[in-house]
Write a protein that holds these residues in place. Structure first.
Motif, PDB file in Angstrom:
ATOM      1  N   LEU A   1      11.010   0.582   2.663  1.00 43.10           N
ATOM      2  CA  LEU A   1      11.037   1.436   1.473  1.00 43.10           C
ATOM      3  C   LEU A   1       9.696   2.145   1.248  1.00 43.10           C
ATOM      4  O   LEU A   1       9.667   3.317   0.878  1.00 43.10           O
ATOM      5  CB  LEU A   1      11.413   0.610   0.239  1.00 43.10           C
ATOM      6  N   GLN A   2       8.589   1.452   1.474  1.00 45.43           N
ATOM      7  CA  GLN A   2       7.287   2.059   1.210  1.00 45.43           C
ATOM      8  C   GLN A   2       7.057   3.277   2.090  1.00 45.43           C
ATOM      9  O   GLN A   2       6.535   4.299   1.628  1.00 45.43           O
ATOM     10  CB  GLN A   2       6.166   1.036   1.419  1.00 45.43           C
ATOM     11  N   TYR A   3       7.471   3.183   3.354  1.00 43.38           N
ATOM     12  CA  TYR A   3       7.301   4.330   4.253  1.00 43.38           C
ATOM     13  C   TYR A   3       8.177   5.501   3.785  1.00 43.38           C
ATOM     14  O   TYR A   3       7.772   6.659   3.861  1.00 43.38           O
ATOM     15  CB  TYR A   3       7.677   3.944   5.688  1.00 43.38           C
TER      16      TYR A   3
ATOM     17  N   LEU B   1       7.059  11.310  -1.333  1.00 45.91           N
ATOM     18  CA  LEU B   1       5.913  11.816  -2.086  1.00 45.91           C
ATOM     19  C   LEU B   1       5.294  13.027  -1.377  1.00 45.91           C
ATOM     20  O   LEU B   1       4.925  14.015  -2.031  1.00 45.91           O
ATOM     21  CB  LEU B   1       4.875  10.710  -2.264  1.00 45.91           C
ATOM     22  N   THR B   2       5.210  12.958  -0.059  1.00 44.73           N
ATOM     23  CA  THR B   2       4.696  14.106   0.707  1.00 44.73           C
ATOM     24  C   THR B   2       5.559  15.339   0.480  1.00 44.73           C
ATOM     25  O   THR B   2       5.047  16.453   0.266  1.00 44.73           O
ATOM     26  CB  THR B   2       4.652  13.760   2.206  1.00 44.73           C
TER      27      THR B   2
ATOM     28  N   GLU C   1       4.937  16.671  -3.002  1.00 46.28           N
ATOM     29  CA  GLU C   1       3.630  17.329  -3.092  1.00 46.28           C
ATOM     30  C   GLU C   1       3.685  18.716  -2.455  1.00 46.28           C
ATOM     31  O   GLU C   1       3.123  19.683  -2.977  1.00 46.28           O
ATOM     32  CB  GLU C   1       2.569  16.462  -2.396  1.00 46.28           C
ATOM     33  N   GLU C   2       4.366  18.829  -1.313  1.00 43.13           N
ATOM     34  CA  GLU C   2       4.510  20.131  -0.666  1.00 43.13           C
ATOM     35  C   GLU C   2       5.368  21.070  -1.510  1.00 43.13           C
ATOM     36  O   GLU C   2       5.133  22.274  -1.556  1.00 43.13           O
ATOM     37  CB  GLU C   2       5.126  19.963   0.732  1.00 43.13           C
ATOM     38  N   GLN C   3       6.354  20.509  -2.198  1.00 46.00           N
ATOM     39  CA  GLN C   3       7.170  21.323  -3.099  1.00 46.00           C
ATOM     40  C   GLN C   3       6.309  21.848  -4.253  1.00 46.00           C
ATOM     41  O   GLN C   3       6.395  23.022  -4.636  1.00 46.00           O
ATOM     42  CB  GLN C   3       8.333  20.478  -3.652  1.00 46.00           C
ATOM     43  N   LYS C   4       5.451  20.978  -4.778  1.00 52.10           N
ATOM     44  CA  LYS C   4       4.551  21.394  -5.859  1.00 52.10           C
ATOM     45  C   LYS C   4       3.599  22.499  -5.379  1.00 52.10           C
ATOM     46  O   LYS C   4       3.438  23.526  -6.054  1.00 52.10           O
ATOM     47  CB  LYS C   4       3.739  20.194  -6.352  1.00 52.10           C
ATOM     48  N   ASP C   5       3.047  22.298  -4.171  1.00 56.92           N
ATOM     49  CA  ASP C   5       2.121  23.309  -3.656  1.00 56.92           C
ATOM     50  C   ASP C   5       2.828  24.640  -3.435  1.00 56.92           C
ATOM     51  O   ASP C   5       2.265  25.707  -3.714  1.00 56.92           O
ATOM     52  CB  ASP C   5       1.508  22.822  -2.338  1.00 56.92           C
ATOM     53  N   ALA C   6       4.057  24.602  -2.940  1.00 57.94           N
ATOM     54  CA  ALA C   6       4.800  25.840  -2.683  1.00 57.94           C
ATOM     55  C   ALA C   6       5.019  26.615  -3.981  1.00 57.94           C
ATOM     56  O   ALA C   6       4.929  27.851  -4.007  1.00 57.94           O
ATOM     57  CB  ALA C   6       6.143  25.513  -2.019  1.00 57.94           C
ATOM     58  N   ARG C   7       5.269  25.903  -5.051  1.00 64.44           N
ATOM     59  CA  ARG C   7       5.529  26.563  -6.336  1.00 64.44           C
ATOM     60  C   ARG C   7       4.234  27.067  -6.976  1.00 64.44           C
ATOM     61  O   ARG C   7       4.206  28.165  -7.532  1.00 64.44           O
ATOM     62  CB  ARG C   7       6.252  25.594  -7.285  1.00 64.44           C
TER      63      ARG C   7
ATOM     64  N   LEU D   1      15.376  12.364   4.809  1.00 63.81           N
ATOM     65  CA  LEU D   1      14.194  13.142   4.405  1.00 63.81           C
ATOM     66  C   LEU D   1      14.425  14.630   4.651  1.00 63.81           C
ATOM     67  O   LEU D   1      14.047  15.470   3.823  1.00 63.81           O
ATOM     68  CB  LEU D   1      12.959  12.657   5.166  1.00 63.81           C
ATOM     69  N   GLY D   2      15.066  14.955   5.782  1.00 68.06           N
ATOM     70  CA  GLY D   2      15.366  16.359   6.057  1.00 68.06           C
ATOM     71  C   GLY D   2      16.320  16.939   5.032  1.00 68.06           C
ATOM     72  O   GLY D   2      16.157  18.080   4.582  1.00 68.06           O
ATOM     73  N   TYR D   3      17.317  16.136   4.647  1.00 71.76           N
ATOM     74  CA  TYR D   3      18.281  16.607   3.650  1.00 71.76           C
ATOM     75  C   TYR D   3      17.589  16.801   2.298  1.00 71.76           C
ATOM     76  O   TYR D   3      17.766  17.813   1.628  1.00 71.76           O
ATOM     77  CB  TYR D   3      19.433  15.608   3.521  1.00 71.76           C
ATOM     78  N   PHE D   4      16.775  15.817   1.916  1.00 73.42           N
ATOM     79  CA  PHE D   4      16.119  15.861   0.611  1.00 73.42           C
ATOM     80  C   PHE D   4      15.152  17.039   0.514  1.00 73.42           C
ATOM     81  O   PHE D   4      15.145  17.789  -0.458  1.00 73.42           O
ATOM     82  CB  PHE D   4      15.379  14.551   0.351  1.00 73.42           C
TER      83      PHE D   4
END
Length: 998
Positions: free
Chosen positions: A31-33, A39-40, A43-49, A114-117
């Motif tokens: 789960l941690q991985y 989270l990555t 964070e990339e979604q936040k940076d894109a916006r 992860l790809g879907y999300f």
């Protein structure tokens, strides 16, 4: 404290170490991985916006976030999310657990999730709904258009392309010189080879400089997409519909696709299957020969590469050889590989594999008890997977053996030009020559992953990610809908795990080994001492050998117990190292079970005296109860308390034919046309292989079976019991036993005449005359052996009572200690499943008619279940010719004409029928009848008891029902052991989510 998973997982197996990194884990170990990657992504979604025109400033300031309305709303959403997550956790099947072995469902790979999300956050719109059925439609559309394209081209040659008509030649599928296309017969046009048709546009450009744009504009007037299939068929006098051929066990999407494309589901021709549920090549060749002889064209023959019910792989290499054979005689067709389930198993093929190579058995060993060998596929399966490269088209579902979320499906063409047969316009070609839009291919609903898989399998992977991202940004322009997240999910999982023997091949190799170990459990679980038998659908090697005896089979089953079931993986491999190749346990293990990771099997039970049940219906009942215990189908079932999950299927006699009959025989069942209920486990987990875990699951299963066998014995063992009879007549008494399909003691239709003491008779007659509408019932006072009573003039003590209608105000009437003597048995027929008809009567309803000229009675003949008991005493007959007293005393068969029993079954509950004032079986109702002699013995067995064939009627006329009418549609169909359902609770559970928003 929970025990360490080290007992079951592999710490020293490098391959398994890698595989373990692909999944979240049965206990959320990774789960941690997963969280780190999520989270990555965020964070990339936040940076894109935030990097897109940051000068615009914030649109949702902190002041709004601190407002009451905002906080209340976010709290509601938070509560609803938590409640929904709790409900999903409580009621969802634990498909991530090694204990789950039911449907084609396992923990999805983390790269896929992860790809879907990550892509879902961008919401690209890519064209479609769920994949597999729609890729089927696209394939059928391609085969249909391919078949008619030469006819359309010939029409164009009469006008716009007339300038090449006298020059353009093609090869027919039969060996010989080329011919002018305009001179070909309709049969020859319908049977050009696939490559011949696909080469036509290129040839027209290369030989006559006809551009693709001009050809497209011309052909738009003549292709089947524009004119419709019917127009071309009428113009060319094609009277015999063109057909699709595939195994009768095909997925439902094939006839559905035929309906959508206008081919017609009736033209999907089912080919019989062999005893392993693979297409029967003899039957296929017979159908193809008939098509050739009758000049009835064939669109395609489909090879199922991994059936979803049995894991069977059709012999594709042999189907391709058959095509070559028939092409030489003038019949050509597309060969399609339906590899929705089996496509990913191609990754298990050794890189340098060629047909005929010796299949190497695993020889590696490990350093711990949790060692898991990788299993290889059978030689025949490997060769059929290898042959996929020669099929004209293939369907693959990543959401099955690819461990990828829905929807993910692909349609791959061997010759990419075939895709233009399902397009309305030429694709836009970019400056570098690549196709930038795939939305023009197929019909609405084609899965976006189809072209992506095409390039993954046949193209250059290093440039694919850029192409995927380009497609995801271009697709919002298309006016269809489809989640682009599915494409990225497929891509990321394929790239991270790898479509190689070291990637998906290793993963599927481990689960193939697991599947074989479970097959071994099913093969050797039961013995002569167990109260049940477990029979795998796939026969053991010893069963398949000519001249094999039961002793040979039992010897092999004991070998499985000694060499496989009692050994850990490590012990198995260590002991095999000392054995010659032909005697290795791993060789036997690989021969067990299906071609591709699905085990179909069924159970039967022994009665207390050790005899094996022979009734298909009762074996079905046992297997249904087993799967009810090991699955979730209602809110009352708590998934966390179910220790092992299975699923089920049905082998319908119509579709499976001799295959089903053979399986019934192996189960010890009497052959019948009843469908067979079969258990299934699908193995997708790489975490359940170690012996201790699998043996624990097997013990869970065995305990459930043993408990359910006891229920089946109660249903099926004949012994002393209490019996009830409906009483007819006042001149002479007739007793009608109340039948019950689901209790052995009462699984019979019985009519006897009887005598009771004069005093009791007088009391009964008086009560009957006073209350003619009431039902009179005679019950045995003690438990009796009914079969013994019927052998002679049996006698027993009984209670005679009147069953009054609710709120009738009539005083109870009971006569105890009535000595009853059976006088004559008029009808006595068992109602076991093998004695029933396949269909309900059509156009009439049959009755036994009996009694005397003074008093005539009838009782509905029960030929099938479920059914209804309809009995009437003292009916009046208005006949063309009188029926004699002798004919009535022997019993005759009465057909209630115009009563469509077939259309009425199954009947509503009794109370609903009685409330219905128009129900046909009611006092004073006049019914047209035809009466026949009953040529069956009083103790004859069905099927066919009510069938009079072409016999001449004794008489015809009208029957008028009297006041003594009895109707029951429930008691005879009641399962005394059925658990009550709680389906209404589903909605209440989901309403809890909405309550969080109130």
């Amino acid at each position: 404290m929970a025990s360490s998973a080290a007992n079951f997982s592999t710490n020293e197996d490098v391959t398994h170490q890698t595989i373990s990194s692909y999944f979240l884990g049965p206990q959320a170990e990774n789960l941690q991985y997963f969280k780190d990657n999520i989270l990555t992504i965020l964070e990339e979604q936040k940076d894109a916006r935030q990097t897109y025109y940051p000068e615009d400033g914030k649109f949702i300031p902190e002041k709004i976030q601190a407002s009451k309305g905002f906080r209340v709303s976010t709290k509601k959403v938070s509560n609803a999310v938590r409640k929904a997550a709790q409900l999903l956790g409580r009621h969802s099947l634990p498909f991530w657990s090694p204990r789950y072995a039911a449907h084609m469902c396992m923990d999805m790979s983390m790269p896929a999730l992860l790809g879907y999300f990550m892509t879902m956050l961008y919401n690209p719109n890519n064209v479609s709904i769920e994949a597999s059925p729609l890729t089927t439609v696209a394939e059928m559309e391609a085969a249909r258009n391919l078949k008619f394209y030469p006819l359309s081209l010939r029409n164009a040659m009469k006008k716009e392309l007339s300038f090449i008509a006298d020059r353009f030649k093609v090869e027919t599928c039969k060996p010989g010189p080329t011919k002018f296309l305009k001179d070909l017969s309709v049969w020859e046009l319908l049977n050009l080879k696939v490559t011949t048709i696909l080469e036509i546009p290129d040839r027209l450009y290369n030989e006559y400089s006809i551009s693709s744009k001009f050809l497209e504009e011309v052909m738009a007037k003549y292709t089947i997409q524009s004119t419709g299939k019917g127009t071309l068929e009428q113009e060319y006098d094609i009277r015999k519909p063109i057909q699709y051929m595939l195994a009768t066990t095909r997925h439902y999407s094939w006839p559905k696709g035929a309906a959508v494309t206008g081919i017609g589901s009736d033209n999907v021709i089912g080919i019989a299957v062999d005893n392993g549920a693979r297409v029967d090549l003899v039957d296929l060749e017979k159908h193809l020969q008939a098509s050739l002889d009758n000049q009835q064209a064939v669109y395609a023959v489909v090879a199922i590469i991994g059936s979803t019910e049995e894991g069977a792989v059709d012999p594709l290499r042999c189907i391709l050889a058959l095509r070559d054979k028939f092409q030489a005689q003038g019949l050509s067709f597309v060969v399609h590989g339906d590899a929705a389930w089996g496509g990913y198993f191609c990754s298990m093929l050794p890189k340098d594999f060629h047909p005929g190579d010796i299949v190497k058995m695993p020889t590696e060993t490990g350093d711990s008890e949790g060692f898991i060998p990788d299993a290889s596929l059978r030689a025949e399966t490997q060769e059929d997977l290898y042959a996929l490269r020669y099929a004209d088209s293939i369907t693959v579902d990543p959401h099955k053996a690819g461990y990828i979320p829905y929807p993910g499906g692909g349609l791959c063409y061997r010759d990419e030009r075939m895709r233009y047969l399902v397009t309305w316009s030429s694709p836009y070609i970019s400056r570098d020559g690549t196709t930038t839009s795939i939305g023009v291919y197929g019909i609405e609903g084609r899965s976006v992953t189809g072209p992506i898989l095409f390039f993954l399998i046949f193209g250059a992977a290093e440039d694919l990610l850029r192409s995927v991202i380009n497609w995801l940004t271009l697709f919002p322009r298309v006016k269809f809908s489809k989640p682009g997240a599915s494409a990225m999910s497929t891509y990321l999982s394929n790239v991270c795990i790898g479509l190689t023997p070291e990637g998906y091949g290793s993963l599927l190799g481990e689960v193939t080994f697991t599947c074989s170990r479970l097959s071994a459990e099913w093969a050797a679980m039961s013995t002569k001492e167990t109260s049940f038998v477990v029979v795998p659908f796939n026969m053991l090697p010893s069963e398949s050998r000519d001249g094999a005896t039961p002793e040979d089979v039992e010897e092999e089953r004991q070998k499985i117990r000694d060499r496989i079931l009692l050994k850990s993986n490590q012990e198995l491999m260590d002991e095999d190292a000392k054995r010659p190749d032909d005697d290795k346990a791993i060789k036997l293990l690989r021969a067990l079970g299906s071609d591709l990771n699905i085990n179909a099997f069924a159970c039967n039970f022994r009665l207390s005296d050790g005899t094996l049940n022979q009734d298909v219906e009762e074996a079905n009942y046992l297997n249904k109860r087993i799967v009810e215990r090991l699955s979730v189908d209602e809110p009352g079932d708590d998934p966390t308390t179910i220790p092992f999950f299975l699923t089920s299927t049905e082998f319908t006699q119509t579709l499976y034919g001799d295959c089903s009959t053979n399986f019934k025989k192996r189960l010890g069942l009497t052959p019948s046309n009843l469908d067979l209920f079969v258990l299934r486990n699908v193995v997708m987990s790489p975490f359940q292989t170690e012996r201790k875990f699998i043996s624990n699951l097997a013990r869970v299963f065995q305990t459930v079976v043993e408990e359910e066998v006891e229920v089946c014995r109660q249903r099926n063992e004949v012994g002393l019991d209490k019996y009830e009879f409906l009483v007819h007549g006042t001149k002479k008494i007739y007793l009608l036993h109340f039948p019950m399909f689901y209790l052995a003691n009462h699984r019979r239709q019985l009519i006897v005449s009887a005598k009771i003491p004069d005093q009791a008779m007088q009391q009964y007659v008086a009560a009957k005359k006073a209350h003619p509408k009431e039902t009179f019932i005679l019950s045995t006072q003690e438990k009796e052996d009914l079969s013994s009573l019927l052998k002679g003039s049996g006698s027993f003590k009984a209670v005679l009572r009147m069953k009054t209608r609710p709120f009738s105000g009539i005083r109870p009437f009971t006569i105890p200690d009535v000595q009853v003597t059976i006088d004559e048995v008029l009808q006595h027929h068992p109602l076991n499943s093998q004695y029933r008809d396949d269909n309900y009567p059509s156009g009439h309803m049959p009755f036994y008619i009996y009694g005397s000229k003074e008093e005539v009675h009838i009782d509905h003949i029960l030929v099938r279940s479920p059914n209804i008991q309809l009995s009437a005493e003292k009916v009046k007959l208005e006949l063309d010719r009188e029926i004699s007293g002798d004919q009535l005393s022997k019993g005759a068969i009465l057909y209630a004409s115009g009563i469509q029993e077939e259309a009425m079954q199954p009947f509503l509950p009794t109370v609903d029928l009685l409330k219905n004032g128009s129900f046909f079986f009611r006092p004073a109702q006049r019914i047209p009848v035809t009466i026949y002699e009953n040529k069956n013995d009083s103790s004859a067995t069905g099927p066919g008891l009510a069938d009079v064939g072409d016999a001449t009627p004794i008489t015809k006329g009208t029957m008028v029902l009297g006041e003594g009418v009895y109707v029951d549609s429930e008691k005879l169909n009641k399962d005394m052991f059925k658990k009550p359902g709680k389906f209404a609770r589903w909605k209440a559970e989901f309403d809890k989510i909405g309550q969080e928003l109130d």
